[in-house]
Motif scaffolding. Structure first.
Motif, PDB file in Angstrom:
ATOM      1  N   LYS A   1     -13.821  40.330   8.457  1.00  0.00           N
ATOM      2  CA  LYS A   1     -12.891  40.808   9.687  1.00  0.00           C
ATOM      3  C   LYS A   1     -13.802  40.794  10.897  1.00  0.00           C
ATOM      4  CE  LYS A   1     -10.066  44.879  10.899  1.00  0.00           C
ATOM      5  NZ  LYS A   1      -9.560  46.078  10.340  1.00  0.00           N
ATOM      6  N   ASP A   2     -15.265  41.088  10.615  1.00  0.00           N
ATOM      7  CA  ASP A   2     -16.377  41.085  11.845  1.00  0.00           C
ATOM      8  C   ASP A   2     -17.334  40.929  11.223  1.00  0.00           C
ATOM      9  OD1 ASP A   2     -17.540  43.775  11.402  1.00  0.00           O
ATOM     10  OD2 ASP A   2     -15.442  44.496  12.268  1.00  0.00           O
ATOM     11  N   PRO A   3     -18.503  40.837  11.810  1.00  0.00           N
ATOM     12  CA  PRO A   3     -20.030  40.556  11.206  1.00  0.00           C
ATOM     13  C   PRO A   3     -20.207  41.578  10.048  1.00  0.00           C
ATOM     14  CG  PRO A   3     -20.255  39.742  13.221  1.00  0.00           C
ATOM     15  CD  PRO A   3     -18.785  40.552  12.946  1.00  0.00           C
ATOM     16  N   HIS A   4     -19.656  43.135  10.385  1.00  0.00           N
ATOM     17  CA  HIS A   4     -20.231  44.152   9.501  1.00  0.00           C
ATOM     18  C   HIS A   4     -19.029  44.584   8.669  1.00  0.00           C
ATOM     19  CE1 HIS A   4     -24.019  44.354  11.489  1.00  0.00           C
ATOM     20  NE2 HIS A   4     -23.410  43.895  12.794  1.00  0.00           N
ATOM     21  N   THR A   5     -17.915  44.071   8.727  1.00  0.00           N
ATOM     22  CA  THR A   5     -16.769  44.364   7.761  1.00  0.00           C
ATOM     23  C   THR A   5     -16.160  43.293   6.925  1.00  0.00           C
ATOM     24  OG1 THR A   5     -16.206  46.093   9.387  1.00  0.00           O
ATOM     25  CG2 THR A   5     -14.424  45.591   7.777  1.00  0.00           C
TER      26      THR A   5
ATOM     27  N   GLU B   1     -29.621  14.222   3.757  1.00  0.00           N
ATOM     28  CA  GLU B   1     -30.928  14.773   3.298  1.00  0.00           C
ATOM     29  C   GLU B   1     -30.867  16.222   3.847  1.00  0.00           C
ATOM     30  OE1 GLU B   1     -34.182  13.398   5.733  1.00  0.00           O
ATOM     31  OE2 GLU B   1     -34.137  11.426   5.145  1.00  0.00           O
ATOM     32  N   ARG B   2     -31.285  17.094   2.837  1.00  0.00           N
ATOM     33  CA  ARG B   2     -30.860  18.489   2.963  1.00  0.00           C
ATOM     34  C   ARG B   2     -31.660  19.206   4.023  1.00  0.00           C
ATOM     35  NH1 ARG B   2     -31.844  21.786  -2.214  1.00  0.00           N
ATOM     36  NH2 ARG B   2     -30.174  23.172  -1.557  1.00  0.00           N
ATOM     37  N   LYS B   3     -31.028  19.958   5.105  1.00  0.00           N
ATOM     38  CA  LYS B   3     -31.397  20.477   6.336  1.00  0.00           C
ATOM     39  C   LYS B   3     -30.937  21.818   6.176  1.00  0.00           C
ATOM     40  CE  LYS B   3     -30.853  20.353  11.133  1.00  0.00           C
ATOM     41  NZ  LYS B   3     -30.046  19.731  12.265  1.00  0.00           N
ATOM     42  N   LEU B   4     -31.882  22.870   6.545  1.00  0.00           N
ATOM     43  CA  LEU B   4     -31.880  24.213   6.524  1.00  0.00           C
ATOM     44  C   LEU B   4     -30.999  24.456   7.901  1.00  0.00           C
ATOM     45  CD1 LEU B   4     -32.225  26.981   5.165  1.00  0.00           C
ATOM     46  CD2 LEU B   4     -34.195  27.067   6.255  1.00  0.00           C
ATOM     47  N   THR B   5     -29.937  25.298   7.832  1.00  0.00           N
ATOM     48  CA  THR B   5     -28.988  25.436   8.962  1.00  0.00           C
ATOM     49  C   THR B   5     -28.761  26.646   9.317  1.00  0.00           C
ATOM     50  OG1 THR B   5     -27.891  23.303   8.609  1.00  0.00           O
ATOM     51  CG2 THR B   5     -26.813  24.745  10.000  1.00  0.00           C
ATOM     52  N   GLU B   6     -28.755  27.387  10.288  1.00  0.00           N
ATOM     53  CA  GLU B   6     -28.587  28.935  10.778  1.00  0.00           C
ATOM     54  C   GLU B   6     -27.229  28.618  11.440  1.00  0.00           C
ATOM     55  OE1 GLU B   6     -31.501  30.943  12.359  1.00  0.00           O
ATOM     56  OE2 GLU B   6     -32.837  30.697  10.897  1.00  0.00           O
ATOM     57  N   VAL B   7     -26.494  29.734  11.127  1.00  0.00           N
ATOM     58  CA  VAL B   7     -25.140  30.051  11.760  1.00  0.00           C
ATOM     59  C   VAL B   7     -24.990  31.363  11.992  1.00  0.00           C
ATOM     60  CG1 VAL B   7     -22.522  29.890  11.330  1.00  0.00           C
ATOM     61  CG2 VAL B   7     -23.991  28.240  10.361  1.00  0.00           C
ATOM     62  N   LYS B   8     -24.559  31.885  13.467  1.00  0.00           N
ATOM     63  CA  LYS B   8     -24.504  33.066  13.788  1.00  0.00           C
ATOM     64  C   LYS B   8     -23.418  33.816  12.760  1.00  0.00           C
ATOM     65  CE  LYS B   8     -25.593  32.222  18.545  1.00  0.00           C
ATOM     66  NZ  LYS B   8     -24.955  32.296  19.888  1.00  0.00           N
ATOM     67  N   LYS B   9     -23.655  35.019  12.645  1.00  0.00           N
ATOM     68  CA  LYS B   9     -22.737  35.902  11.586  1.00  0.00           C
ATOM     69  C   LYS B   9     -21.564  35.976  12.466  1.00  0.00           C
ATOM     70  CE  LYS B   9     -26.252  38.271   9.000  1.00  0.00           C
ATOM     71  NZ  LYS B   9     -26.682  39.726   8.837  1.00  0.00           N
ATOM     72  N   SER B  10     -21.308  35.931  13.676  1.00  0.00           N
ATOM     73  CA  SER B  10     -20.215  36.396  14.532  1.00  0.00           C
ATOM     74  C   SER B  10     -19.172  35.103  14.338  1.00  0.00           C
ATOM     75  CB  SER B  10     -20.372  36.905  15.905  1.00  0.00           C
ATOM     76  OG  SER B  10     -21.090  35.827  16.612  1.00  0.00           O
ATOM     77  N   GLU B  11     -19.624  33.810  14.183  1.00  0.00           N
ATOM     78  CA  GLU B  11     -18.793  32.652  13.901  1.00  0.00           C
ATOM     79  C   GLU B  11     -18.556  32.306  12.647  1.00  0.00           C
ATOM     80  OE1 GLU B  11     -21.788  29.687  15.557  1.00  0.00           O
ATOM     81  OE2 GLU B  11     -21.591  30.535  17.479  1.00  0.00           O
ATOM     82  N   VAL B  12     -18.750  33.357  11.803  1.00  0.00           N
ATOM     83  CA  VAL B  12     -18.209  32.938  10.370  1.00  0.00           C
ATOM     84  C   VAL B  12     -16.917  33.653  10.002  1.00  0.00           C
ATOM     85  CG1 VAL B  12     -19.031  33.172   7.722  1.00  0.00           C
ATOM     86  CG2 VAL B  12     -20.620  32.385   9.617  1.00  0.00           C
ATOM     87  N   ALA B  13     -16.069  32.872   9.542  1.00  0.00           N
ATOM     88  CA  ALA B  13     -14.865  33.470   9.111  1.00  0.00           C
ATOM     89  C   ALA B  13     -14.735  34.038   7.534  1.00  0.00           C
ATOM     90  CB  ALA B  13     -13.702  32.844   9.420  1.00  0.00           C
ATOM     91  N   ASN B  14     -15.028  32.995   6.771  1.00  0.00           N
ATOM     92  CA  ASN B  14     -15.239  33.258   5.411  1.00  0.00           C
ATOM     93  C   ASN B  14     -16.310  32.127   4.612  1.00  0.00           C
ATOM     94  OD1 ASN B  14     -13.942  31.075   4.199  1.00  0.00           O
ATOM     95  ND2 ASN B  14     -12.025  31.653   4.882  1.00  0.00           N
ATOM     96  N   ILE B  15     -16.855  32.731   3.846  1.00  0.00           N
ATOM     97  CA  ILE B  15     -17.789  31.783   2.758  1.00  0.00           C
ATOM     98  C   ILE B  15     -17.029  31.852   1.392  1.00  0.00           C
ATOM     99  CG2 ILE B  15     -20.068  31.733   1.617  1.00  0.00           C
ATOM    100  CD1 ILE B  15     -21.091  33.565   4.134  1.00  0.00           C
TER     101      ILE B  15
ATOM    102  N   PHE C   1     -16.117  46.030   2.207  1.00  0.00           N
ATOM    103  CA  PHE C   1     -17.377  46.637   2.840  1.00  0.00           C
ATOM    104  C   PHE C   1     -17.117  47.118   4.182  1.00  0.00           C
ATOM    105  CE2 PHE C   1     -19.449  45.115  -0.869  1.00  0.00           C
ATOM    106  CZ  PHE C   1     -20.537  45.806  -1.146  1.00  0.00           C
ATOM    107  N   GLU C   2     -17.566  48.375   4.818  1.00  0.00           N
ATOM    108  CA  GLU C   2     -17.467  48.624   6.208  1.00  0.00           C
ATOM    109  C   GLU C   2     -19.100  48.900   6.500  1.00  0.00           C
ATOM    110  OE1 GLU C   2     -14.823  52.007   6.062  1.00  0.00           O
ATOM    111  OE2 GLU C   2     -13.283  50.701   5.806  1.00  0.00           O
ATOM    112  N   ASP C   3     -19.286  48.772   7.856  1.00  0.00           N
ATOM    113  CA  ASP C   3     -20.493  49.287   8.423  1.00  0.00           C
ATOM    114  C   ASP C   3     -21.701  48.638   7.391  1.00  0.00           C
ATOM    115  OD1 ASP C   3     -19.373  51.069  10.442  1.00  0.00           O
ATOM    116  OD2 ASP C   3     -19.261  52.603   9.127  1.00  0.00           O
ATOM    117  N   ALA C   4     -21.522  47.343   7.345  1.00  0.00           N
ATOM    118  CA  ALA C   4     -22.310  46.764   6.117  1.00  0.00           C
ATOM    119  C   ALA C   4     -23.039  45.639   6.849  1.00  0.00           C
ATOM    120  CB  ALA C   4     -21.530  46.084   4.944  1.00  0.00           C
ATOM    121  N   ASN C   5     -24.305  45.379   6.054  1.00  0.00           N
ATOM    122  CA  ASN C   5     -25.007  44.279   6.568  1.00  0.00           C
ATOM    123  C   ASN C   5     -25.193  43.254   5.218  1.00  0.00           C
ATOM    124  OD1 ASN C   5     -25.811  45.039   9.323  1.00  0.00           O
ATOM    125  ND2 ASN C   5     -26.818  46.577   8.341  1.00  0.00           N
ATOM    126  N   LEU C   6     -24.956  42.224   5.572  1.00  0.00           N
ATOM    127  CA  LEU C   6     -24.964  40.868   4.492  1.00  0.00           C
ATOM    128  C   LEU C   6     -26.183  39.976   5.133  1.00  0.00           C
ATOM    129  CD1 LEU C   6     -22.249  39.295   2.676  1.00  0.00           C
ATOM    130  CD2 LEU C   6     -23.868  37.652   3.724  1.00  0.00           C
TER     131      LEU C   6
END
Length: 177
Positions: free
Chosen positions: A116-120, A158-172, A133-138
């Motif tokens: 729902k947001d980076p902490h929910t 080739e495998r590449k380690l990629t970082e994505v901002k938490k605020s940009e993630v809708a679902n995993i 989960f609410e008020d959570a850190n993943l």
């Protein structure tokens, strides 16, 4: 007087039993004895003499859908010390809970994590059970508070380690076997 003496003896016995030093139980590995390895103690800390080896499947293990609608295929995960994923927060709005999965197959029993947001967020397992989960850190692949990290295949496969901002993630979502 007899009742008082009996009550005092019972209280003494209970306190003696409760202060008994209980050693932590080692997990029983479900691997064959040949797959067990011994580990040497480090920094004076006791270390389990039974190390569990895991078989990580090759190929995509899931995908991340971003808030802009694009998706990234997860080809692998980076461990955070001993953990594949680490979560701390209020589970179902009631109590503080910590989930730290050390086995890859336990993580693969989750179907999806919807944010729902980076902490929910809500975790759904393969059987349809949900944990809100609410008020959570993943933490997934990165100890940074604002990013997730995982492996993707680049244009050269080739495998590449990629970082994505938490605020940009809708679902995993994870690939179910």
């Amino acid at each position: 007087m007899r009742t008082l003496l009996l009550a005092l003896m019972l209280a003494l016995a209970l306190t003696a039993c409760s202060s008994k030093d209980e050693a932590a139980q080692l997990p029983v590995p479900d691997e064959a004895p040949a797959a067990r390895e011994s580990a040497a103690p480090s920094n004076g800390q006791p270390v389990s003499s039974l190390a569990i080896t895991e078989t990580i499947p090759e190929g995509p293990i899931g995908q991340i859908q971003l808030t802009n609608g694009s998706t990234l295929v997860i080809d692998g995960l980076e461990k955070l010390g001993n953990y594949w994923i680490y979560i701390s927060g209020k589970l179902n709005g009631r109590s503080s809970t910590v989930i730290s999965l050390t086995r890859f197959r336990d993580l693969m029993s989750w179907q999806s994590i919807v944010f729902k947001d980076p902490h929910t967020f809500t975790i759904t397992n393969n059987r349809g059970k949900e944990w809100a989960f609410e008020d959570a850190n993943l933490y997934l692949g990165s100890e940074q508070p604002g990013t997730y990290a995982f492996y993707v295949l680049d244009d050269r496969y080739e495998r590449k380690l990629t970082e994505v901002k938490k605020s940009e993630v809708a679902n995993i979502s994870f690939k179910t076997n």
